[in-house]
Structure formats: structure tokens, C-alpha cells
Design an enzyme around this catalytic site. Sequence first.
Site, PDB file in Angstrom:
ATOM      1  N   PRO A  92      15.055 -43.268 -55.612  1.00  0.00           N
ATOM      2  CA  PRO A  92      16.006 -43.772 -56.603  1.00  0.00           C
ATOM      3  C   PRO A  92      16.723 -45.035 -56.110  1.00  0.00           C
ATOM      4  CG  PRO A  92      16.283 -41.413 -56.223  1.00  0.00           C
ATOM      5  CD  PRO A  92      15.390 -41.936 -55.156  1.00  0.00           C
ATOM      6  N   GLU A  93      16.520 -46.115 -56.822  1.00  0.00           N
ATOM      7  CA  GLU A  93      17.258 -47.352 -56.598  1.00  0.00           C
ATOM      8  C   GLU A  93      17.962 -47.661 -57.918  1.00  0.00           C
ATOM      9  OE1 GLU A  93      14.776 -50.391 -54.827  1.00  0.00           O
ATOM     10  OE2 GLU A  93      13.612 -48.910 -53.728  1.00  0.00           O
ATOM     11  N   ARG A 151      14.713 -33.184 -49.540  1.00  0.00           N
ATOM     12  CA  ARG A 151      15.004 -33.579 -48.160  1.00  0.00           C
ATOM     13  C   ARG A 151      16.458 -33.471 -47.778  1.00  0.00           C
ATOM     14  NH1 ARG A 151      10.878 -38.137 -47.145  1.00  0.00           N
ATOM     15  NH2 ARG A 151      11.955 -38.451 -45.191  1.00  0.00           N
TER      16      ARG A 151
END
Length: 268
Positions: free
Chosen positions: A2-3, A112
Amino acid sequence: MPELPEVETIKRELSPHLTGRRIAGTTVLWPGTVRGASPSQFIDSLHGRKIESVGRRGKYLVICLDDGHDLLVHLKMTGSLIVGGPSDEPGKYARVIFTLDNGATVFFRDPRKFGKMQLVARGEVTSQLGIEPLSDDFTVEQLKELLAKRKTSVKPVLLDQNLIAGIGNMYADESLFEAGIHPLRPADSLSETEVARLHDAIRSVLQRAIESKGASIANYFRPDGSAGWAHQTFKVAHRRGERCQCHSNIERIVVRGRGTYFCPACQK
DNA sequence: CTATAGACCTGACGGC
DNA sequence: TGCCGTCAGGTCTATA
């Protein structure tokens, strides 16, 4: 990962589900997700709060609450926010679960466990972030000034969130390719023309990615669980071993510890 | 100031 | 088939 385009997509698609609702309950399954308070304090602070709006600053999702606090969510690499019904299973990777006053649930899914959320006073923290690359304030002159002050290579400047907020590894590579600029070029060596090309490239690459609902590389999902397709339009990012449209081989190097993809023929 | 390294994590992947 | 080492990457923190 995600950017800016991915977080913007999540903001737009999550907002209708959250705005105006109250938080009926919160479950913290992985305490490491919560920063700045213990999980129980976090849960207590959120209880009964009304969500006034959902915004974005850089890569942060900003959920404004009715008590003057913002809930900041950073998805890091593998985080996503999925809207479900009352009986939906959390799944293996759910780290935090919000229940709303209409029975809907929002799962923070993060394989993660790098993602973080934190309650802050309104406007705090994100004030340190750099300029929004899609705002009108981000001009060619602005970019020129930022680059001229740095002797380091150009790519790390694009990735520095204190200078420009929201560009990550994928979109830095795509922007540099579109501008025809080698990622290792010293930032202060770019000509006026190159700075202008880079400015245009950053904005069009990000804008097009938003129109494609983000890039579903790795673990990015939209709030309804579906994927975006911006990655299908990538020219170099994550395309090691493939050929550029000019037929040269796309190369991968490491720049400041990050995998960097570029075309040695197109980017000087 | 800049620059680098480690920490946080776990799935994916290559080598054997 | 499975074990093991390595890698990926955003940001914070520590250190040179």
C-alpha cells in the site's frame, strides 16, 4: 504494497461504510498493532466513538472521531481493511476487529504484522509529513527546490516521507521510468526539463494508479476483498527479467537497501 | 546534516 | 517432498 494510490482507494471505498457510524466494540488480536497505548486503553478510548470522516495523509489512513482524536492507520507492507458482515470469520491474519453500531465488522488483516494504528490528537503526527504530491501545492518549483538541496541520488528523495508524502518503492520506480531518469542520478544534477518531466510523471503515475484502484502486488486488497489492477500497467516495477518496451532487459539494483527496477536504455 | 544498519514479521522462493 | 537460508519492504530507532 500500500502506497498513496492504494491508501486513497481504501479511503474512498471504506468511507461510506464508516462515516456516521459508531464503534460498538474493538478486539485486538495482535497487541503489537496498537501504538501509544495498551490494547485495553485503546479499546476503551474507541468505545462508543462516532466516526466523523475518513481521510488520508501520505500513506496514513486518518479516521476522525467525535472526541477530537484521530485514529491513524498505517498498513505498511501487507495491511488491509476488509468490511464484513456480523457472521464473517476473521481469518488467520486478522489483527484487529472493529464492530460498528449497525453490526458491520471491519477486519484489519495484516499477515506480516508490520501495520500500526494509534490514537492521536487531531492533526498531530502527520504534520511532520512532506507535501502531498497530488495537491495543487506540489509544483515543479517545489520539486526543483527539494531536489536541489540534496546531493544524494534521486530515488531516496522521492521515498523520503518528510519531503513528499505517499510515494513508495513501486511508484518511485514507475515515476523515474516515465520521466526517463536513472534512479542513481544525483538529485541536484537534474535539469529543469528533467524536473518538469519527473513532476508530471509522479502525478500521472499516481493518478492513473488510483483510477486502477491500486496495485495488488503481495497483499493489497480493497475493503470489499477485491484486487486493484494498477500493477498490470507497470512498465518496470517488479518486472525483473522482463523486457522494456524498447526491448532492453529491465535491470534490478539495490538503492539504499531497496530493490530498484529500471531500464538502462530508457533511463539516463 | 547524511547515511547506514538493525529491528519488526512471515510468506514465498531457490537450492539441495 | 521437505528443510533451510534468504529476501521483501515502510518506518522507527540507534549508531557512525
